[in-house]
Write a protein that holds these residues in place. Sequence first.
Motif, PDB file in Angstrom:
ATOM      1  N   PRO A  40       0.806  -1.230   0.000  1.00  0.00           N
ATOM      2  CA  PRO A  40       0.000   0.000   0.000  1.00  0.00           C
ATOM      3  C   PRO A  40       0.831   1.269   0.000  1.00  0.00           C
ATOM      4  N   VAL A  41       2.099   1.189   0.403  1.00  0.00           N
ATOM      5  CA  VAL A  41       2.959   2.370   0.374  1.00  0.00           C
ATOM      6  C   VAL A  41       3.133   2.868  -1.059  1.00  0.00           C
ATOM      7  N   ARG A  42       3.051   1.967  -2.022  1.00  0.00           N
ATOM      8  CA  ARG A  42       3.186   2.379  -3.424  1.00  0.00           C
ATOM      9  C   ARG A  42       2.015   3.252  -3.880  1.00  0.00           C
ATOM     10  N   PHE A  43       0.868   3.068  -3.256  1.00  0.00           N
ATOM     11  CA  PHE A  43      -0.258   3.943  -3.571  1.00  0.00           C
ATOM     12  C   PHE A  43       0.041   5.374  -3.112  1.00  0.00           C
ATOM     13  N   ASP A  44       0.735   5.503  -1.976  1.00  0.00           N
ATOM     14  CA  ASP A  44       1.124   6.832  -1.505  1.00  0.00           C
ATOM     15  C   ASP A  44       2.094   7.491  -2.487  1.00  0.00           C
ATOM     16  N   THR A  45       2.974   6.678  -3.068  1.00  0.00           N
ATOM     17  CA  THR A  45       3.896   7.212  -4.073  1.00  0.00           C
ATOM     18  C   THR A  45       3.125   7.743  -5.270  1.00  0.00           C
ATOM     19  N   TYR A  46       2.106   6.998  -5.698  1.00  0.00           N
ATOM     20  CA  TYR A  46       1.253   7.453  -6.795  1.00  0.00           C
ATOM     21  C   TYR A  46       0.583   8.783  -6.440  1.00  0.00           C
ATOM     22  N   ARG A  47       0.016   8.876  -5.252  1.00  0.00           N
ATOM     23  CA  ARG A  47      -0.706  10.092  -4.847  1.00  0.00           C
ATOM     24  C   ARG A  47       0.237  11.287  -4.752  1.00  0.00           C
ATOM     25  N   THR A  48       1.470  11.040  -4.326  1.00  0.00           N
ATOM     26  CA  THR A  48       2.455  12.124  -4.268  1.00  0.00           C
ATOM     27  C   THR A  48       2.829  12.593  -5.662  1.00  0.00           C
ATOM     28  N   ARG A  49       2.967  11.633  -6.547  1.00  0.00           N
ATOM     29  CA  ARG A  49       3.369  11.946  -7.917  1.00  0.00           C
ATOM     30  C   ARG A  49       2.231  12.579  -8.716  1.00  0.00           C
ATOM     31  N   PHE A  50       0.999  12.169  -8.436  1.00  0.00           N
ATOM     32  CA  PHE A  50      -0.169  12.662  -9.188  1.00  0.00           C
ATOM     33  C   PHE A  50      -1.257  13.121  -8.205  1.00  0.00           C
ATOM     34  N   PRO A  51      -1.001  14.197  -7.475  1.00  0.00           N
ATOM     35  CA  PRO A  51      -1.938  14.628  -6.420  1.00  0.00           C
ATOM     36  C   PRO A  51      -3.326  14.968  -6.951  1.00  0.00           C
ATOM     37  N   GLU A  52      -3.440  15.402  -8.182  1.00  0.00           N
ATOM     38  CA  GLU A  52      -4.751  15.744  -8.729  1.00  0.00           C
ATOM     39  C   GLU A  52      -5.610  14.504  -8.975  1.00  0.00           C
ATOM     40  N   HIS A  53      -4.980  13.322  -8.894  1.00  0.00           N
ATOM     41  CA  HIS A  53      -5.726  12.070  -9.072  1.00  0.00           C
ATOM     42  C   HIS A  53      -5.586  11.183  -7.842  1.00  0.00           C
ATOM     43  N   ALA A  54      -5.457  11.807  -6.694  1.00  0.00           N
ATOM     44  CA  ALA A  54      -5.187  11.079  -5.454  1.00  0.00           C
ATOM     45  C   ALA A  54      -6.376  10.246  -4.979  1.00  0.00           C
ATOM     46  N   ASP A  55      -7.573  10.488  -5.521  1.00  0.00           N
ATOM     47  CA  ASP A  55      -8.749   9.747  -5.060  1.00  0.00           C
ATOM     48  C   ASP A  55      -8.961   8.450  -5.827  1.00  0.00           C
ATOM     49  N   ILE A  56      -7.969   7.992  -6.535  1.00  0.00           N
ATOM     50  CA  ILE A  56      -8.095   6.786  -7.344  1.00  0.00           C
ATOM     51  C   ILE A  56      -8.359   5.564  -6.461  1.00  0.00           C
TER      52      ILE A  56
END
Length: 445
Positions: A40-56
Motif C-alpha cells: 500500500p505504500v506504493r499507492f502513496d507514491t502514486y498520490r504524491t506523484r499525481f496529487p490531482e488524481h489522489a482519489d483513485i
Amino acid sequence: MKKRYAICGVSGRALGMFVKPIWSTFSATCEVVGLLDVDPVRFDTYRTRFPEHADINTYGEDEFHRMVEETRPDCIIVAGRDDTHARYIIAALERDLDVITEKPMVISGEQARQVMEAEKASKGKVTVTFNYRYGPVHTKIKEIVASGKLGRITSVDLNWYLDTFHGSSYFKRWNRQRELSGGLSVHKSTHHFDLVNWWLDQKPVEVFAYGALNYYGAEGEANPKKEDGRFCGICDYTSQCEYYSRWNSRSKNIRVPDDHLGNMEAVKNVFPFSEYRPDRCIFDSDIKIEDTYTATIRYNGGALLSYSVNFSLPYEGYRLAINGTKGRLETVEYHMPARTPFPTPVQTIDYFPLFGSKETIHVVHREGGHGGGDPLLIEDLFLGEDQYRPYKILSGAEDGAYSVATGEAVWRSVKEHRPITIEEVLGGHGSKEAVTSTAGKGAAD
C-alpha cells in the motif's frame, strides 16, 4: 468515451512509462481508474506523484476481480514483479479484457503456453512492451533486412554488454532469484531475442548454451568478505568493494545508489517501500543465477544466431552483425555514454555487399528512453499502431512467448548440458522443423 486502464503493479516503470503519459499526454482519450499492488505504500507514491488524481481506487494483490467489477477497465496494464505477470494477464483475458504487459511477458515457457491458450479463448489481446524494437537504429535494421538488401539471412552475431553499474543492479534486487524473474536469460535477454526474432521474421527452434556465475555470488573474485546479509547502505566493506566505490563517493550524503531506474532513492538509508531494499549485497551466497552466457540458436527459416551476454563489463552496449546471401550488416552501440569512461561515436550501420563497396548508413536519432524508442511505443499503445508504418512492430502474446521460451531454453541448456527445443519448453507450441527462407526476406515459408 475515454479508454479506462487499471494498473497491476505500481512500480516505477508503471508510473513513468504508463501513468504519466496517460495523464499528461493522452488524458483526452485515456484515464487510469484503478491501482493494484501488494504494498500500500506504493499507492502513496502514486498520490504524491499525481496529487490531482489522489482519489483513485486502490486494491490489494488478491483483489483483481473486485477491482475489475468496481472500476470497469477496458485494459489491464501489468507492470509488477515478473512472477506476478501470468496471474493478472490470464485473469484479464478470462474477463475478455485487453492487456499491456511489461517484458518479460511471463517467466517460464509453461506460463507462456497458458497465456497463449487464454488469449485464444478470449476476446482480449495481449501487447508486450518490447521498446527496443522502436529504437531508430533497430527499425532501420528491420527495414534493411525486409528490403532484401542482405538476401536470405544465414547467421547473426549478437554480443551484449552490461557495465558494472547496470549489470550489478540486477544482483542487488529481486531479479537475482530465478523463481521471481526467470533468471537474466529471461528477464533481460528476452529483449535481445525478441529483436532478432523480429528482424528476421523467423521463430527459434532449438538452443544450445553455456553459462556461468563468474562475477557475483559468494565466490565472486571482487568480494571483500564472505558474509551474507549485507546491504550497501549499512555495509562496513564499501571502501573495499570495487563495484560500490566505482559509482559512489565517500562524501555523498546518501551513499546508496538508487534502484537503477531512478525511482527509489533512500533518505537517511530508509527506502520508501515496505520490506524491500534494492541494495542487497551482490556477493550473497543465495545468488545462483548466471551472469554470463553464450548460446547458439537455430531458427525455422534456416538462420543461426550466435549470442552472448555479460553482466559485468567496463562499458555498456552491443555488437551486431547480420550475414546474408547478398551481404553483411554491422553496427556497434554504446548504451550509456554518460557512464562510459571514454568518448563513444554516434551509432551508424555499415553495409557490406558480398561483391561491391561498403556503405555507411546514418540514422536520425531521437530523444527519449531506450534510444528514443519509448515515446514511439507509447504513442502506438495509446493512439493505436501507426497505420503508415510498413511493418508490424507492436509485440503480441506469441512474440512474448517465443522470447521467454528462448530465455528458458538457454538456462536449461546450461543446467542440463544438452540442446533444448522451443517446442518442449512451450509444451508443443514451438516451431518444429527448419524450412527454407524466402530469398530476400529472411522469413519462413
